[in-house]
Design an enzyme around this catalytic site. Structure first.
Site, PDB file in Angstrom:
ATOM      1  CG  HIS A 147      -0.418   6.815   6.455  1.00  0.00           C
ATOM      2  ND1 HIS A 147      -0.310   7.559   5.313  1.00  0.00           N
ATOM      3  CD2 HIS A 147      -1.590   6.132   6.359  1.00  0.00           C
ATOM      4  CE1 HIS A 147      -1.365   7.336   4.555  1.00  0.00           C
ATOM      5  NE2 HIS A 147      -2.167   6.475   5.162  1.00  0.00           N
ATOM      6  CG  ASP A 188      -6.410   0.720   9.011  1.00  0.00           C
ATOM      7  OD1 ASP A 188      -7.612   0.830   8.746  1.00  0.00           O
ATOM      8  OD2 ASP A 188      -5.507   0.758   8.172  1.00  0.00           O
TER       9      ASP A 188
HETATM   10  N1  CMC Z   1       6.004  -0.715  13.250  1.00  0.00           N
HETATM   11  C1  CMC Z   1       7.340  -0.691  13.400  1.00  0.00           C
HETATM   12  N2  CMC Z   1       8.178  -0.035  12.570  1.00  0.00           N
HETATM   13  C2  CMC Z   1       7.630   0.604  11.524  1.00  0.00           C
HETATM   14  C3  CMC Z   1       6.237   0.610  11.285  1.00  0.00           C
HETATM   15  C4  CMC Z   1       5.421  -0.073  12.198  1.00  0.00           C
HETATM   16  N3  CMC Z   1       4.090  -0.097  12.026  1.00  0.00           N
HETATM   17  N4  CMC Z   1       5.974   1.323  10.165  1.00  0.00           N
HETATM   18  C5  CMC Z   1       7.165   1.737   9.705  1.00  0.00           C
HETATM   19  N5  CMC Z   1       8.162   1.312  10.522  1.00  0.00           N
HETATM   20  C6  CMC Z   1       9.586   1.609  10.372  1.00  0.00           C
HETATM   21  C7  CMC Z   1      10.181   0.809   9.209  1.00  0.00           C
HETATM   22  O1  CMC Z   1      10.715  -0.425   9.656  1.00  0.00           O
HETATM   23  C8  CMC Z   1      11.249   1.755   8.714  1.00  0.00           C
HETATM   24  O2  CMC Z   1      12.362   1.646   9.551  1.00  0.00           O
HETATM   25  P1  CMC Z   1      13.843   1.889   8.952  1.00  0.00           P
HETATM   26  O3  CMC Z   1      13.880   3.301   8.478  1.00  0.00           O
HETATM   27  O4  CMC Z   1      14.730   1.643  10.130  1.00  0.00           O
HETATM   28  O5  CMC Z   1      14.014   0.879   7.853  1.00  0.00           O
HETATM   29  C9  CMC Z   1      10.662   3.148   8.925  1.00  0.00           C
HETATM   30  O6  CMC Z   1       9.694   2.982   9.995  1.00  0.00           O
HETATM   31  C10 CMC Z   1       9.940   3.696   7.691  1.00  0.00           C
HETATM   32  O7  CMC Z   1       9.020   2.721   7.253  1.00  0.00           O
HETATM   33  P2  CMC Z   1       8.635   2.467   5.734  1.00  0.00           P
HETATM   34  O8  CMC Z   1       8.196   1.071   5.564  1.00  0.00           O
HETATM   35  O9  CMC Z   1       9.752   2.962   4.855  1.00  0.00           O
HETATM   36  O10 CMC Z   1       7.426   3.450   5.584  1.00  0.00           O
HETATM   37  P3  CMC Z   1       6.408   3.396   4.429  1.00  0.00           P
HETATM   38  O11 CMC Z   1       5.933   4.782   4.284  1.00  0.00           O
HETATM   39  O12 CMC Z   1       6.940   2.728   3.230  1.00  0.00           O
HETATM   40  O13 CMC Z   1       5.262   2.434   5.022  1.00  0.00           O
HETATM   41  C11 CMC Z   1       3.304   1.617   6.030  1.00  0.00           C
HETATM   42  C12 CMC Z   1       4.054   2.841   5.482  1.00  0.00           C
HETATM   43  C13 CMC Z   1       1.868   2.029   6.321  1.00  0.00           C
HETATM   44  C14 CMC Z   1       3.254   0.498   4.967  1.00  0.00           C
HETATM   45  C15 CMC Z   1       4.014   1.118   7.306  1.00  0.00           C
HETATM   46  O14 CMC Z   1       4.089   2.146   8.267  1.00  0.00           O
HETATM   47  C16 CMC Z   1       3.341  -0.117   7.905  1.00  0.00           C
HETATM   48  O15 CMC Z   1       3.607  -1.231   7.448  1.00  0.00           O
HETATM   49  N6  CMC Z   1       2.442   0.078   8.924  1.00  0.00           N
HETATM   50  C17 CMC Z   1       1.702  -1.026   9.467  1.00  0.00           C
HETATM   51  C18 CMC Z   1       0.560  -1.351   8.535  1.00  0.00           C
HETATM   52  C19 CMC Z   1      -0.558  -0.344   8.630  1.00  0.00           C
HETATM   53  O16 CMC Z   1      -0.990   0.039   9.710  1.00  0.00           O
HETATM   54  N7  CMC Z   1      -1.063   0.057   7.450  1.00  0.00           N
HETATM   55  C20 CMC Z   1      -2.202   0.947   7.371  1.00  0.00           C
HETATM   56  C21 CMC Z   1      -1.911   2.207   6.649  1.00  0.00           C
HETATM   57  S1  CMC Z   1      -3.256   3.376   6.859  1.00  0.00           S
HETATM   58  C22 CMC Z   1      -4.511   2.717   5.920  1.00  0.00           C
HETATM   59  C23 CMC Z   1      -4.450   3.133   4.524  1.00  0.00           C
HETATM   60  O17 CMC Z   1      -4.408   4.355   4.253  1.00  0.00           O
HETATM   61  O18 CMC Z   1      -4.513   2.221   3.674  1.00  0.00           O
END
Ligand code: CMC
Length: 428
Positions: free
Chosen positions: A306, A363
């Site tokens: 998240h 989720d």
């Molecule tokens: N599985 C594997 N690796 C992950 C995941 C995941 N679900 N989420 C983040 N990472 C890794 C990402 O690859 C990155 O690695 P590195 O630092 O080596 O590049 C690190 O963790 C940080 O990730 P980020 O993308 O910079 O984090 P963010 O805060 O921008 O993204 C997120 C948050 C929710 C978009 C992401 O965690 C994700 O895509 N999760 C899966 C989708 C999901 O479940 N979304 C629902 C969010 S809750 C509902 C809502 O409030 O809308």
């Protein structure tokens, strides 16, 4: 305003910027004068360090896994309150008295019907249209049906529009489902609660009445509470940005729905259940964990991680317990729930997920519950939109009522070509 200032030195000149305090949470540096002082903008793609507004609705401490609505912890609201009460709280700032709650419920109940002509609007969509596509279109179209509540400068009209949106969203959502299922629309019934009414409009058919089970109604109501608001997330920021231009509330909420549809936001519960189904059995989990960790593989563990929570999402805790209650009540032995629990344990003990502070989010378990209740996966994001409508509406109202409100207009770091002369097509 705090007593302290933050100083920034640019080109040898130092200027002070006020540091502002909220009631709780990080302080913010007021950079509104930055461009005037320095000729520079701040650079913050994804707004990871930028407070776009001040708000009294929802507080999140992502490191501690805390979520408060108007000060009340989400766990207490989910366990002890009702969705209608949470709607009142978000809209009005305080929990209602018994009389206030009854009056609010009556008002919402009396607005659940939609203009009959709206039913013909659905027929313009293909039967196989994603219900979120239908939601974007139909909710946007509401402004063409309810002209008398689109004057955003009239507080009474804003209130009516807010009530209409909250009240009609279950009817519109159930109709989107009925249309894709090829079944007749079911009209709302005023003797049922908000949530029971929605379940009946979704699952009842003329040939067979649907009797909402109290355990299922309670689970659905909890799911609505857990999704009601979540401070300045992507869709809420979209609603605020759309509303900042003076757009009418129906158009703004349609914009929020469009943003929510994405798989990184509201679409994640659909993606999470699809992923759990694809994994299928516990023995396949290591393969998918390895894929999630592989930088060359775009696969991510859906329902994990998240932007704000770097700890267990407090909504996931309630969701996991609700999943157990619903599956038990329905006597469903869904292997997907076993895969989810095992996947959670393996990920929580894996150094990759520990280091990156990736925990289950809201989720991760919601799809298991919604599927057990009988919703097809395409409806999951629709349910999220239904519940989040109150948050969007409350945030929109807060923004419009703020005398300091301005049209949203982010700046940019331009990286395109510098000025050059046009070349006629025969000379290129
Ligand atoms: N599985 C594997 N690796 C992950 C995941 C995941 N679900 N989420 C983040 N990472 C890794 C990402 O690859 C990155 O690695 P590195 O630092 O080596 O590049 C690190 O963790 C940080 O990730 P980020 O993308 O910079 O984090 P963010 O805060 O921008 O993204 C997120 C948050 C929710 C978009 C992401 O965690 C994700 O895509 N999760 C899966 C989708 C999901 O479940 N979304 C629902 C969010 S809750 C509902 C809502 O409030 O809308």
């Amino acid at each position: 305003m705090s007593d302290s200032n933050a100083s920034l030195t640019v080109g040898g000149a130092t200027k002070d910027y006020a540091v502002m305090d909220g009631t709780v949470g990080p302080q913010v540096i007021d950079v509104r004068k930055l461009y005037a002082n320095t000729g520079m903008f701040t650079y913050d793609p994804g707004f990871t360090s930028t407070a776009s507004c001040d708000s009294g609705l929802t507080y999140i401490d992502g490191d501690a896994g805390v979520l408060l609505h108007r000060g009340y912890p989400i766990g207490q609201l989910a366990e002890q309150s009702s969705f209608m009460e949470v709607c009142y709280l978000l809209l009005n700032g305080e929990l209602p008295s018994k009389g206030e709650l009854d009056k609010f419920i009556t008002t919402i109940t009396r607005h659940t019907m939609v203009h009959e002509q709206l039913t013909t609007f659905y027929r313009g969509f293909r039967r196989d249209a994603h219900p979120m596509a239908i939601m974007c279109g139909v909710v946007g179209a509401l402004s063409a049906f309810y002209h008398d509540s689109t004057d955003i400068n009239d507080p009474a009209q804003r209130t009516i529009a807010s009530h209409r949106l909250i009240a009609k969203m279950p009817t519109i959502a159930a109709m989107a489902y009925k249309y894709s299922a090829g079944q007749p629309f079911v009209y709302p019934r005023n003797d049922l609660s908000y949530t029971a009414n929605f379940l009946r409009m979704t699952f009842s058919v003329p040939a067979e009445e649907y009797e909402p089970d109290p355990v299922i109604v309670d689970a659905m109501d909890k799911i609505f509470i857990l999704h009601a608001d979540h401070e300045q997330n992507a869709s809420t920021s979209t609603v605020r940005l759309a509303g900042s231009s003076g757009a009418n509330p129906f158009a703004c909420i349609a914009a929020g729905i469009a943003c929510l549809w994405g798989p990184a936001h509201g679409g994640a519960n659909e993606a999470a259940l699809n992923m759990l189904r694809e994994i299928g059995t516990v023995d396949k989990i290591p393969e998918y964990i390895a894929r999630a960790k592989n930088k060359d593989d775009p696969f991510r563990l859906m329902g994990f991680g998240h932007r704000v929570y770097k700890n267990y999402d407090p909504r996931a805790t309630v969701m996991q317990k609700t999943a157990k209650d619903v599956l038990e009540k329905l006597g469903v032995n869904d292997p997907v729930f076993d895969v989810a629990k095992e996947l959670e344990q393996i990920a929580l003990n894996d150094p990759y997920f520990i280091e990156k502070k990736l925990y289950p989010n809201v989720d991760f378990y919601s799809g298991v519950i919604l599927s057990a209740i009988g919703f097809p996966t395409e409806m999951f994001t629709v349910l999220f939109a239904l519940a989040r409508t109150v948050g969007w509406v409350a945030q929109w109202n807060e923004m419009i009522s703020d005398p300091a409100q301005k049209i949203g207009r982010p700046r940019q770091l331009y990286t395109g070509p510098t000025e050059r002369d046009y070349v006629p097509v025969d000379k290129r």
